[in-house]
Design a protein around this motif. Structure first.
Motif, PDB file in Angstrom:
ATOM      1  N   PRO A   1       3.498   6.305  -7.354  1.00  9.22           N
ATOM      2  CA  PRO A   1       2.392   5.998  -8.273  1.00  9.22           C
ATOM      3  C   PRO A   1       2.851   5.487  -9.636  1.00  9.22           C
TER       4      PRO A   1
ATOM      5  N   ALA B   1      -6.075   1.390  -4.358  1.00 12.66           N
ATOM      6  CA  ALA B   1      -4.801   2.116  -4.253  1.00 12.66           C
ATOM      7  C   ALA B   1      -4.028   2.119  -5.565  1.00 12.66           C
TER       8      ALA B   1
ATOM      9  N   GLU C   1       0.988   4.247  -2.864  1.00 12.84           N
ATOM     10  CA  GLU C   1       0.661   5.634  -2.530  1.00 12.84           C
ATOM     11  C   GLU C   1       1.826   6.586  -2.774  1.00 12.84           C
ATOM     12  N   GLN C   2       3.033   6.131  -2.455  1.00 12.06           N
ATOM     13  CA  GLN C   2       4.192   7.014  -2.540  1.00 12.06           C
ATOM     14  C   GLN C   2       4.904   6.956  -3.886  1.00 12.06           C
TER      15      GLN C   2
ATOM     16  N   LEU D   1       0.830  -1.208   0.000  1.00  9.16           N
ATOM     17  CA  LEU D   1       0.000   0.000   0.000  1.00  9.16           C
ATOM     18  C   LEU D   1       0.863   1.257   0.000  1.00  9.16           C
ATOM     19  N   GLN D   2       1.917   1.222   0.781  1.00  9.58           N
ATOM     20  CA  GLN D   2       2.826   2.364   0.863  1.00  9.58           C
ATOM     21  C   GLN D   2       3.477   2.646  -0.494  1.00  9.58           C
TER      22      GLN D   2
END
Length: 518
Positions: free
Chosen positions: A284, A308, A281-282, A277-278
Motif C-alpha cells: 500500500p 485499489a 493490495e500487498q 492490482l497485486q
C-alpha cells in the motif's frame, strides 16, 4: 397597557426553509485541472535522443532529415501511414536507397481495430491511397498484427546508421497533436531492430503490395540467410527472448519504487493488470500513477484500479506508452509501442526499449509535472455532495461536461395551512429536483406558511350537528354556542375571532374534529 394583538397579528405568514443534500452518485467522474488548456503546458521538447511531440513537428523533421541522407536503405514501420514529411523524404531518396515499409493491411483495418486505435475514416482513406502511391517506389508488406512504429536509415553502416522509435503512428495528426514521444536509437538498438525487422518482413508478413492494385498474399519463399527467430540484446518484443510482457513484469515486480505507467489502453485479462492490482493490495505504500486516454472501453478497468488505490491521470489525446520506476537502478524505465492488452502481448508485432538514465529522468520529470498541474484526474464513482464546486466530465459515450454548483434555491411559493394550531411548523414533502441531480450539491427550499383561512364556500352553522355536539362535555355547551362554526362538505371549521380563548378553541376542535381557521 399594551393593546392586545389581533388574530392576524398573532398568526402571521411564516417564512420557512430547509436544505436537502444531493444523495446521488456520479459515475466515471474526471476532474479537470484549474488550468484546463493542457496544450499550453504540454511543451514540445527534444534533446539529442528524446522528443515530446508537438505543433513544431520537431520529431518528424528530425526523421525526415536523417532519411534525406540515406545512401542504401530506409525502413519504415507504422500501424497507420499518411503522407507526412517522413514519406516525402523517403520518396526523395528512392532512386538511390531501397525503401521497405511494413504496416497493417488495408483489409484488416476492421471495426475492432478502428475503435481500439481511435481511427477515423479519413485517416484510413489516406492510408490506403498512400499505399497505392508508394507501391512502385517501395517494397510494402503488411499484416494485421503489425503495430510497431519505427524508422531505420542505413542500419548496416556503422558510421551513418540512424534509428527512431515512435509511440505515434506516422500520421499528420499523431505527429503534431497527440501526447506522444520519440526515442533516438543507439547503435545496438538499431542492429537489434534491423535483425528483427528482417525476420518479420520475410517470415511474418501476410500480404505484399508490388505493382498490382490490390494486396496479394505473401508467397512462401524461404530466405535462408535471414533467421526466423532473432536473439535480441537491446530491445524488447513479444514472443522473443526479451519478451515484452515478461520485461514489464520483471521491471514492476523486481525493482522497488513508485510506478509511473503511461498507456493508450489497458485490459483486465492480462498479467500486467493483475500484477498492478497485486502491488496495490500487498504494497500500500507503493504509489501507482497511471496515465491513460479516457475511453468508455477502459472505464471498468480504471474503476477497479482506482478502488485499489491507483491514481489515474487522463488526457483525451494521450497515446504514449512508458513504464518508469522511481528508482535509480538500471533498466528501471522503458518505452514501448504496444498496449497493455493480451493481444499486444501475444499477437502484435510491437517493440520497446530500456531508457538510459538521462532519458528516464527527463520523462519522469515531465510525467510528474502533468500529474501535479495540468492533466485530468479520475475520481471514479463520486457522491456529488462530496465534490468540490467546479467543472467535471462524466465519461459516457457523450463525454458530457458538467459544472457542479454548491447550491440552488427552489421557491415552493405560498402554502396555506390546514389548521391554525400547527400551520407554522408545516413542512411539505421535499424531493431533490431531477433537473439538478447531476449538477447541484444541495438545494435550499424556501416557502411561506400562511395561516389557514375559512374557505369561501363554507356555510355557517346555527347549531352544531347532534353527532358532534354529543361529544362535548357539558361545561363546553355554552361556549360552543358563542363561537362561529362552519361546514364545507364533511369538514367542520372553527373561525377564531379576536379575544377568543385559543386554548379553549383548541380543546373543542380536537373533540369535534374541526379545523381552526381565521
Amino acid at each position: 397597557m399594551s393593546k392586545k394583538k389581533s388574530v392576524k397579528e398573532q398568526y402571521p405568514i411564516v417564512e420557512k426553509s430547509k436544505n436537502l443534500q444531493n444523495s446521488g452518485i456520479l459515475p466515471n467522474i474526471w476532474e479537470f485541472p484549474k488550468k484546463e488548456n493542457f496544450s499550453e503546458s504540454y511543451k514540445e521538447f527534444y534533446s539529442p535522443d528524446l522528443w515530446f511531440i508537438g505543433k513544431k513537428r520537431e520529431f518528424e523533421h528530425a526523421i525526415a532529415k536523417a532519411i534525406r541522407k540515406a545512401n542504401e536503405l530506409v525502413i519504415i514501420c507504422s500501424f497507420l501511414l499518411q503522407e507526412t514529411e517522413i514519406i516525402k523524404a523517403a520518396l526523395s531518396v528512392c532512386s538511390k536507397a531501397k525503401i521497405y515499409i511494413i504496416t497493417a493491411s488495408e483489409n484488416r483495418l476492421n471495426s475492432a481495430n478502428r475503435s481500439d486505435e481511435g481511427l477515423e475514416e479519413e485517416k484510413i482513406k489516406d492510408h490506403l491511397e498512400l499505399l497505392q502511391k508508394l507501391k512502385k517506389r517501395a517494397l510494402i508488406r503488411t499484416a494485421s498484427n503489425f503495430h510497431a512504429k519505427f524508422v531505420l536509415i542505413d542500419p548496416k553502416h556503422k558510421n551513418q546508421r540512424k534509428g527512431f522509435l515512435s509511440t505515434a503512428n506516422l500520421t499528420q495528426h499523431a505527429l503534431a497533436n497527440n501526447v506522444e514521444m520519440g526515442i533516438g536509437l543507439n547503435s545496438g538498438q538499431i542492429i537489434d531492430l534491423f535483425n528483427l525487422f528482417c525476420s518479420v518482413f520475410w517470415h511474418k508478413s501476410e500480404h505484399e503490395l508490388l505493382t498490382r492494385s490490390q494486396l496479394q498474399v505473401t508467397q512462401s519463399v524461404p530466405v535462408q540467410e535471414i533467421p526466423e527467430q532473432v536473439i535480441l540484446q537491446h530491445i524488447i518484443s513479444p514472443g522473443t527472448n526479451l519478451d515484452f510482457k515478461s520485461m514489464l513484469k520483471k521491471t514492476i515486480s523486481g525493482i522497488e519504487g513508485d510506478i509511473y505507467l503511461s498507456a493508450y489502453s489497458i485490459e483486465e485479462n492480462n498479467d500486467i493488470y493483475t500484477l498492478l492490482l497485486q502491488e496495490l493490495e500487498q504494497n500500500p505504500k507503493r504509489k501507482i500513477s497511471l496515465f491513460i486516454r479516457p475511453r468508455e472501453k477502459v472505464m471498468p478497468v480504471l474503476a477497479k484500479l482506482k478502488d485499489a488505490g491507483a491514481e489515474i491521470i487522463g488526457h483525451s489525446l494521450l497515446h504514449m506508452k512508458a513504464l518508469l520506476i522511481e528508482n535509480p537502478a538500471e533498466n528501471s524505465g522503458l518505452v514501448f509501442t504496444g498496449n497493455l492488452t493480451e493481444q499486444s502481448f501475444s499477437e502484435s508485432f510491437d517493440i520497446g526499449l530500456f531508457l538510459n538514465s538521462n532519458q528516464k529522468q527527463i520523462i519522469m520529470s515531465i510525467l510528474k509535472s502533468w500529474k501535479s498541474k495540468y492533466m485530468m484526474n479520475y475520481l471514479g464513482d463520486k457522491p456529488i455532495h462530496n465534490m468540490a464546486a467546479r467543472r467535471y466530465q462524466i465519461w459516457n459515450p457523450d463525454k458530457m461536461k458538467i459544472d457542479v454548483k454548491e447550491q440552488e434555491v427552489e421557491d415552493l411559493g405560498d402554502i396555506d395551512g390546514e389548521n391554525l394550531d400547527n400551520y407554522k411548523n408545516f413542512e411539505p414533502a421535499l424531493n431533490f429536483p431531477q433537473k439538478y441531480q447531476e449538477t447541484v450539491k444541495n438545494i435550499k427550499f424556501i416557502w411561506r406558511n400562511n395561516p389557514p383561512h375559512l374557505p369561501s364556500k363554507a356555510q355557517a352553522l346555527e347549531i352544531l350537528p347532534e353527532k358532534e355536539f354529543k361529544r362535548l362535555p357539558e361545561k363546553l355547551h355554552k361556549t360552543i354556542e358563542q363561537i362561529k362554526i362552519y361546514k364545507l362538505g364533511n369538514e367542520i371549521y372553527i373561525r377564531l375571532e379576536n379575544n377568543e380563548d385559543l386554548n379553549l378553541i383548541k380543546e373543542i376542535s380536537h373533540i369535534i374534529n374541526a379545523k381552526i381557521v381565521i
